[in-house]
Design a protein around this motif. Structure first.
Motif, PDB file in Angstrom:
ATOM      1  N   UNK A   1      37.467  38.616  40.802  1.00 19.09           N
ATOM      2  CA  UNK A   1      38.548  39.063  41.691  1.00 19.09           C
ATOM      3  C   UNK A   1      39.279  37.864  42.295  1.00 19.09           C
ATOM      4  N   UNK A   2      38.507  36.849  42.702  1.00 19.01           N
ATOM      5  CA  UNK A   2      39.112  35.673  43.319  1.00 19.01           C
ATOM      6  C   UNK A   2      40.020  34.937  42.336  1.00 19.01           C
ATOM      7  N   UNK A   3      39.618  34.859  41.082  1.00 24.17           N
ATOM      8  CA  UNK A   3      40.459  34.247  40.055  1.00 24.17           C
ATOM      9  C   UNK A   3      41.768  35.006  39.918  1.00 24.17           C
ATOM     10  N   UNK A   4      41.682  36.331  39.859  1.00 28.29           N
ATOM     11  CA  UNK A   4      42.901  37.148  39.748  1.00 28.29           C
ATOM     12  C   UNK A   4      43.820  36.946  40.953  1.00 28.29           C
ATOM     13  N   UNK A   5      43.248  36.905  42.142  1.00 32.59           N
ATOM     14  CA  UNK A   5      44.054  36.767  43.361  1.00 32.59           C
ATOM     15  C   UNK A   5      44.729  35.405  43.423  1.00 32.59           C
ATOM     16  N   UNK A   6      43.960  34.350  43.185  1.00 33.27           N
ATOM     17  CA  UNK A   6      44.532  33.003  43.294  1.00 33.27           C
ATOM     18  C   UNK A   6      45.615  32.763  42.237  1.00 33.27           C
TER      19      UNK A   6
ATOM     20  N   UNK B   1      52.174  34.730  33.166  1.00 28.48           N
ATOM     21  CA  UNK B   1      51.483  35.939  32.733  1.00 28.48           C
ATOM     22  C   UNK B   1      50.598  35.708  31.525  1.00 28.48           C
ATOM     23  N   UNK B   2      51.119  34.970  30.539  1.00 30.68           N
ATOM     24  CA  UNK B   2      50.386  34.757  29.289  1.00 30.68           C
ATOM     25  C   UNK B   2      49.258  33.744  29.432  1.00 30.68           C
ATOM     26  N   UNK B   3      49.525  32.646  30.152  1.00 28.78           N
ATOM     27  CA  UNK B   3      48.540  31.560  30.238  1.00 28.78           C
ATOM     28  C   UNK B   3      47.565  31.710  31.403  1.00 28.78           C
ATOM     29  N   UNK B   4      47.940  32.501  32.412  1.00 28.04           N
ATOM     30  CA  UNK B   4      47.084  32.628  33.592  1.00 28.04           C
ATOM     31  C   UNK B   4      46.584  34.054  33.810  1.00 28.04           C
ATOM     32  N   UNK B   5      47.501  35.003  33.976  1.00 24.30           N
ATOM     33  CA  UNK B   5      47.095  36.338  34.406  1.00 24.30           C
ATOM     34  C   UNK B   5      46.354  37.120  33.327  1.00 24.30           C
TER      35      UNK B   5
END
Length: 301
Positions: free
Chosen positions: A217-222, A254-258
């Motif tokens: 969750x923390x990865x998604x939020x940051x 979006x592609x490289x992070x999310x």
């Protein structure tokens, strides 16, 4: 030479050089004069080479403890090498590693002074922060914030090369963008990939302290906040960067992070953590390529 390059994680370090390059082009809106550009590139390369070497110098004993049982783990594609952690594997002597670090760090200090004398403070701060980051391994997982500050030193210095009086609020936005990217896309995934080795030595990392589910969750939020912060980056440029810039920039996020962050959140698999680390490592390079295109296309005359 390969062992020295492995000490400085040269493949990863050269990808990180894209961050100060991007920051400089963004704030200046054009290419600096060739002497400044070449000196800046050399100084950035020297700085990242030195700081990555310092990380391994400071952590050699812990690295030896971590990999004493199962050996060096597979790592990520940008750092996959049998020569990883050459000090821990005793492929380099401490004396030669110290000499390597010292030479590159002196070059970084000299380059910073020639570019803008106050930048020497940032180069010194980067080393102090790296020491603090390594010393906090078994103390607190909040050291991840220090990691973000270390990664921000290069882009911060680049801004002050081309803009001696930048807007502090906008500079804060840029720093938040970098720190959030570093925490969610680099630091947590790296610790996730090393979770068993870190447990062996009693490290205090985010995946160990709060668990992989909460870490997901923390990865998604940051990373979500980092992509959101990137939407304000055009405000820092004198160029009219509009939707034509924002759209590919957001798509890159979006592609490289999310997307890889979502996969990690769903699977909690260390292989997906390594995949996220890899993709996130290329994010600054894509941003540099994007701003370079706009600088060239919008060049007067």
């Amino acid at each position: 030479m390969r062992r020295f390059l492995a000490l400085s994680r040269s493949a990863h370090g050269m990808l990180d050089v894209a961050l100060p390059g991007f920051a400089a082009l963004l704030w200046l809106g054009s290419f600096p004069a060739w002497p400044v550009l070449l000196l800046s590139l050399a100084t950035a390369a020297a700085g990242y080479t030195a700081i990555y070497a310092l990380n391994d110098l400071l952590g050699v004993k812990t690295d030896q403890e971590k990999f004493a049982g199962a050996g060096i783990n597979s790592g990520y594609s940008v750092e996959a090498s049998q020569l990883r952690y050459p000090l821990a594997q005793k492929l380099l002597s401490m004396r030669s590693a110290l000499a390597w670090f010292g030479c590159w760090y002196v070059l970084a200090l000299v380059g910073a002074y020639l570019l803008n004398p106050p930048l020497v403070i940032i180069v010194l701060a980067a080393a102090v922060l790296e020491v603090a980051y390594c010393q906090l391994l078994k103390v607190t997982y909040w050291r991840t914030l220090v990691s973000g500050l270390v990664k921000s030193c290069g882009p911060l210095a680049a801004v002050f090369v081309v803009q001696h009086d930048p807007s502090l609020p906008l500079l804060g936005v840029m720093l938040a963008w970098i720190v959030l990217w570093e925490i969610g896309g680099q630091n947590i995934p790296a610790d996730w990939n090393d979770i068993e080795e870190d447990r062996r030595v009693g490290a205090r990392t985010i995946p160990l302290a709060i668990g992989t589910r909460a870490s997901g969750y923390l990865v998604l939020i940051t990373l979500g906040l980092s992509v959101l912060a990137s939407l304000w980056l055009p405000l820092m440029s004198p160029r009219p960067l509009g939707l034509a810039y924002l759209l590919p920039s957001a798509l890159a996020g979006g592609f490289l992070l999310l997307w890889p962050a979502w996969r990690l959140h769903c699977s909690s698999d260390s292989r997906d953590a390594a995949a996220l680390f890899d993709r996130a490592s290329y994010y600054p390079l894509v941003q540099l390529a994007l701003i370079t295109v706009f600088v060239i296309v919008q060049r007067p005359g």
